[in-house]
Design an enzyme around this catalytic site. Structure first.
Site, PDB file in Angstrom:
ATOM      1  N   GLU A 116       0.846  -1.189   0.000  1.00 39.30           N
ATOM      2  CA  GLU A 116       0.000   0.000   0.000  1.00 39.30           C
ATOM      3  C   GLU A 116       0.884   1.243   0.000  1.00 39.30           C
ATOM      4  O   GLU A 116       2.067   1.171   0.352  1.00 39.30           O
ATOM      5  CB  GLU A 116      -0.932   0.012   1.209  1.00 39.30           C
ATOM      6  CG  GLU A 116      -0.257  -0.003   2.562  1.00 39.30           C
ATOM      7  CD  GLU A 116      -1.272  -0.086   3.703  1.00 39.30           C
ATOM      8  OE1 GLU A 116      -2.214   0.721   3.711  1.00 39.30           O
ATOM      9  OE2 GLU A 116      -1.111  -0.966   4.568  1.00 39.30           O
ATOM     10  N   ASP A 120       2.435  10.388   3.667  1.00 37.53           N
ATOM     11  CA  ASP A 120       3.309  11.376   4.305  1.00 37.53           C
ATOM     12  C   ASP A 120       2.479  12.100   5.354  1.00 37.53           C
ATOM     13  O   ASP A 120       2.053  13.239   5.174  1.00 37.53           O
ATOM     14  CB  ASP A 120       3.849  12.351   3.254  1.00 37.53           C
ATOM     15  CG  ASP A 120       5.080  13.084   3.750  1.00 37.53           C
ATOM     16  OD1 ASP A 120       5.600  12.705   4.813  1.00 37.53           O
ATOM     17  OD2 ASP A 120       5.515  14.027   3.071  1.00 37.53           O
ATOM     18  N   LYS A 316      11.042   3.873  -0.833  1.00 34.25           N
ATOM     19  CA  LYS A 316      10.890   5.311  -1.043  1.00 34.25           C
ATOM     20  C   LYS A 316      10.979   5.667  -2.531  1.00 34.25           C
ATOM     21  O   LYS A 316      11.724   5.048  -3.296  1.00 34.25           O
ATOM     22  CB  LYS A 316      11.970   6.076  -0.269  1.00 34.25           C
ATOM     23  CG  LYS A 316      11.847   5.969   1.236  1.00 34.25           C
ATOM     24  CD  LYS A 316      10.560   6.603   1.726  1.00 34.25           C
ATOM     25  CE  LYS A 316      10.581   6.967   3.179  1.00 34.25           C
ATOM     26  NZ  LYS A 316      11.447   8.054   3.554  1.00 34.25           N
ATOM     27  N   CYS A 410      27.601  36.081  18.749  1.00 33.74           N
ATOM     28  CA  CYS A 410      26.329  35.347  18.679  1.00 33.74           C
ATOM     29  C   CYS A 410      25.240  36.272  18.149  1.00 33.74           C
ATOM     30  O   CYS A 410      25.062  37.371  18.676  1.00 33.74           O
ATOM     31  CB  CYS A 410      25.947  34.824  20.063  1.00 33.74           C
ATOM     32  SG  CYS A 410      24.285  34.122  20.141  1.00 33.74           S
ATOM     33  N   CYS A 413      22.664  36.817  21.388  1.00 31.06           N
ATOM     34  CA  CYS A 413      23.024  37.478  22.649  1.00 31.06           C
ATOM     35  C   CYS A 413      24.284  38.332  22.567  1.00 31.06           C
ATOM     36  O   CYS A 413      24.607  39.047  23.514  1.00 31.06           O
ATOM     37  CB  CYS A 413      23.173  36.454  23.769  1.00 31.06           C
ATOM     38  SG  CYS A 413      24.666  35.427  23.638  1.00 31.06           S
TER      39      CYS A 413
END
Length: 673
Positions: A116, A120, A316, A410, A413
């Site tokens: 079958e 998804d 797949k 960063c 921050c």
């Protein structure tokens, strides 16, 4: 309705009619009445139940949507684990799968398979007792999921009561999905209202199922196909998987109309090609097909390996590729401070979804593929895999293309960004104070194996951080009853319970405290080893990297992470704040030699499920006696403890000649210590 008609009798008639019409519409795809007639009967039943509340039954079609949102999604333990499937990506993979199956079944010539489409969507468990729907749960990690009964009740394709003579208990598995047409209509409506749109039908289905308010889920175009039986009591399963699905269909559970029984590997490949030609015209998204050995006795003979059955595989469809342009590269900061470059793309339709972002993983990957801003690139998306940039089309590179640069600070921050020599990942040094890491750091700090703060879930952490009440773990211990009482869905009793849990969590152990800090690569075993070796946080803070490396199984990279973390002023301040707020643990003398205990020097590997205790409890028993728990089997392993459904670790132990203990043998060993 005639005044002479009994309301109870009429309500029963209407429920039976509506259930029959639902069955004809959703399961048989053969509507018996018009939508207008169905709606008229539904209004009549609603009016009867409004006038006579005592006639309302839990399985009435009027009760699909609850009026009150739930506070949080509770955990559900699956009685029978929901296993994942191995994948086949080529014909050769499929032929090898069929060969292995035939060899394990005494070299039979041809195996019959049930085939079958692979939807998804979202795999789920549905429980019926005496034919009545009682619970639905997400797959989660296969062992534990989330209770989403309140939302699944809103899906009209899920019957509230099964038809005919049914088992005492029936737990079935199914895939909840959103139709392509429904997804597009929902997004168009959201766009018109200026609201956020979903990227693809799968994400939309998953997001809809995990809502706290079922009224929102009810507005989403969800559907379901049932594909297997998890547990049954009072029903002798037929000889074949396909026959069990046909029985589910008779009971009112919708199965795939493309289910087909095929013979051998060639039958599977013919089915794969046939479904592939129909894929673009299907009303829902699929990413492959699933083959299952059809005879249930053969399934039992084949058994399982690790967390996947040997008797099933997902074949797949090939990856979809398209060309698009890189418009920019941004850096996302994760819980551990890792900076991940993300390519912002000119939106392109790939594999059934619109793709506008693709991860670049790290700067090594950026340099290896030589991705630059302005480049035309090839994008690939295969199934649920995150879209990736396959290659750069250098012949289309414009003169204005810009190289991607790692930021020095960063982006969240402003702390320094460091890239440790020998590591591909760059990290923010903000530790516990970086907002990007804050929520995940707090979740880790409060988790069961860390400080175990009962009641401090993700939603509550989101509120506390978003509202500015909590920035570091120490702020948790400054919360007041008044502050908590102001939070959404937080009553006085719940607030008092959380404060009590926070107070209880102050008494911990040194190893739990170290683990709770979230230091890179410091798991429970490493935290326990550090705590045992150094005895106090002060001794560990004063240690050099070389001294930290003296701890068993701590190498230079982990030592560098620990040393760097504990030398950061902001992290030290959080530790001071936590101790000032009352977090404490028993002080033990520093241990300079090897661990002492009845199991000292012994390494254990746990696999499978134990009946008498959880894996965490088994690990605690072993470490309390001086032993060590490892995640992999090697020649240095002393014992492999094999519970029910033990996987590949058991096979590896047998190959290496490692001593294997069943649960009884393990308990006997513990009792002797």
């Amino acid at each position: 309705m005639s005044p002479l008609r009994n309301p109870a009798t009429r309500a029963r008639e209407l429920r039976e009619l509506l259930e029959r019409y639902n069955y004809r519409y959703h399961v048989l795809d053969d509507p018996e009445v018009s939508d207008a007639e169905y709606d008229r009967l539904m209004r009549e039943l609603t009016q009867i139940e409004t006038d006579n509340p005592d006639l309302i039954t839990p399985d009435s079609p009027t009760q699909r949507v609850g009026a009150t949102p739930v506070g949080e999604l509770r955990e559900v333990v699956h009685t029978t684990p929901m296993l994942s499937l191995d994948n086949a990506f080529t014909e050769e993979d499929l032929l090898n799968f069929d060969r292995r199956v035939r060899e394990r079944l005494d070299d039979i010539e041809t195996v019959e398979y049930a085939a079958e489409p692979k939807l998804d969507g979202l795999a789920m468990s549905f429980r019926y007792e005496a034919g009545r729907f009682v619970r639905a749960a997400t797959r989660g990690d296969g062992t534990r999921g989330e209770d989403v009964t309140h939302n699944v009740r809103t899906i009209k394709a899920v019957p509230m009561r099964l038809r005919g003579k049914v088992p005492e208990l029936l737990e079935v598995r199914g895939e909840v999905f959103m139709t392509i047409a429904g997804f597009k209509a929902m997004n168009e409506k959201a766009l018109a209202a200026g609201e956020k749109v979903f990227v693809n039908p799968r994400n939309a289905a998953a997001g809809s199922i995990r809502q706290l308010d079922p009224r929102l889920t009810a507005s989403r175009p969800l559907d379901v196909f049932f594909y297997s039986v998890g547990e049954a009591q009072g029903w002798k399963l037929p000889a074949k998987h396909s026959e069990s699905l046909e029985q589910l269909r008779e009971w009112g559970l919708k199965i795939s109309p493309l289910l087909k029984v095929v013979q051998g590997a060639q039958g599977c490949l013919e089915y794969y090609r046939d479904v592939g030609t129909k894929r673009a015209k299907l009303p829902y998204e699929i990413d492959g097909v699933v083959y299952k050995v059809n005879r249930l006795q053969q399934q039992r003979d084949l058994g399982f390996v690790a967390r996947a059955p040997r008797w099933a595989i997902a074949h797949k469809f090939p990856a979809h590729e398209e060309n698009t342009v890189v418009r920019g590269v941004e850096f996302q900061v994760g819980r551990t401070g890792a900076l991940t470059p993300v390519a912002r793309l000119e939106p392109v339709f790939v594999g059934g979804v619109t793709v506008s972002n693709a991860t670049l993983h790290n700067m090594d990957e950026v340099r290896r593929k030589d991705v630059r801003i302005g480049d035309t690139v090839v994008i690939r998306r295969a199934g649920d895999v995150i879209p990736e940039i396959v290659k750069v089309m250098l012949e289309k590179r414009p003169a204005s293309a810009l190289e991607v640069q790692l930021p020095a600070k960063c982006p969240v921050c402003g702390s320094d960004v460091e890239r440790v020599e020998g590591e591909a990942v760059a990290r923010c040094t903000g530790g516990l104070v970086c907002p990007a890491q804050r929520k995940e750091s707090l979740r880790h700090f409060a988790s069961r194996r860390a400080l175990d703060i009962e009641g401090l879930g993700s939603k509550l952490i989101d509120q506390l951080v978003d509202g500015g009440q909590v920035e570091t773990p120490a702020d948790l211990y400054r919360l007041t009853l008044e502050q908590l009482g102001e939070l959404e869905r937080m009553g006085e009793k719940s607030a008092a319970n959380l404060l009590a849990a926070l107070e209880h969590s102050k008494k911990t152990t040194f190893s739990r405290f170290l683990y709770a800090l979230g230091i890179r690569d410091v798991g429970e075993a490493t935290a326990a080893a550090l705590a045992a070796h150094f005895g106090t946080i002060e001794a560990l803070q004063e240690a050099t990297e070389e001294q930290i490396q003296e701890v068993p199984d701590v190498g230079p990279i982990v030592a560098a992470h620990v040393h760097h973390f504990l030398q950061q002023p902001q992290n030290r301040q959080v530790i001071v704040d936590l101790r000032e707020r009352g977090v404490h643990w028993p002080v033990h003398a520093r241990r300079t030699g090897p661990a002492e205990g009845a199991l000292s020097g012994k390494t254990f590997v746990l696999t499978g499920t134990l009946d008498s205790m959880s894996r965490d409890q088994a690990s605690d028993r072993i470490t309390a006696l001086g032993g060590k728990v490892s995640g992999s089997v090697s020649k240095k392993t002393s014992y492999v403890v094999a519970g029910a459904e033990a996987g590949s670790k058991l096979q590896k132990a047998q190959e290496l000649g490692v001593e294997i203990l069943d649960e009884a043998g393990f308990l006997k060993l513990l009792a002797q210590q």
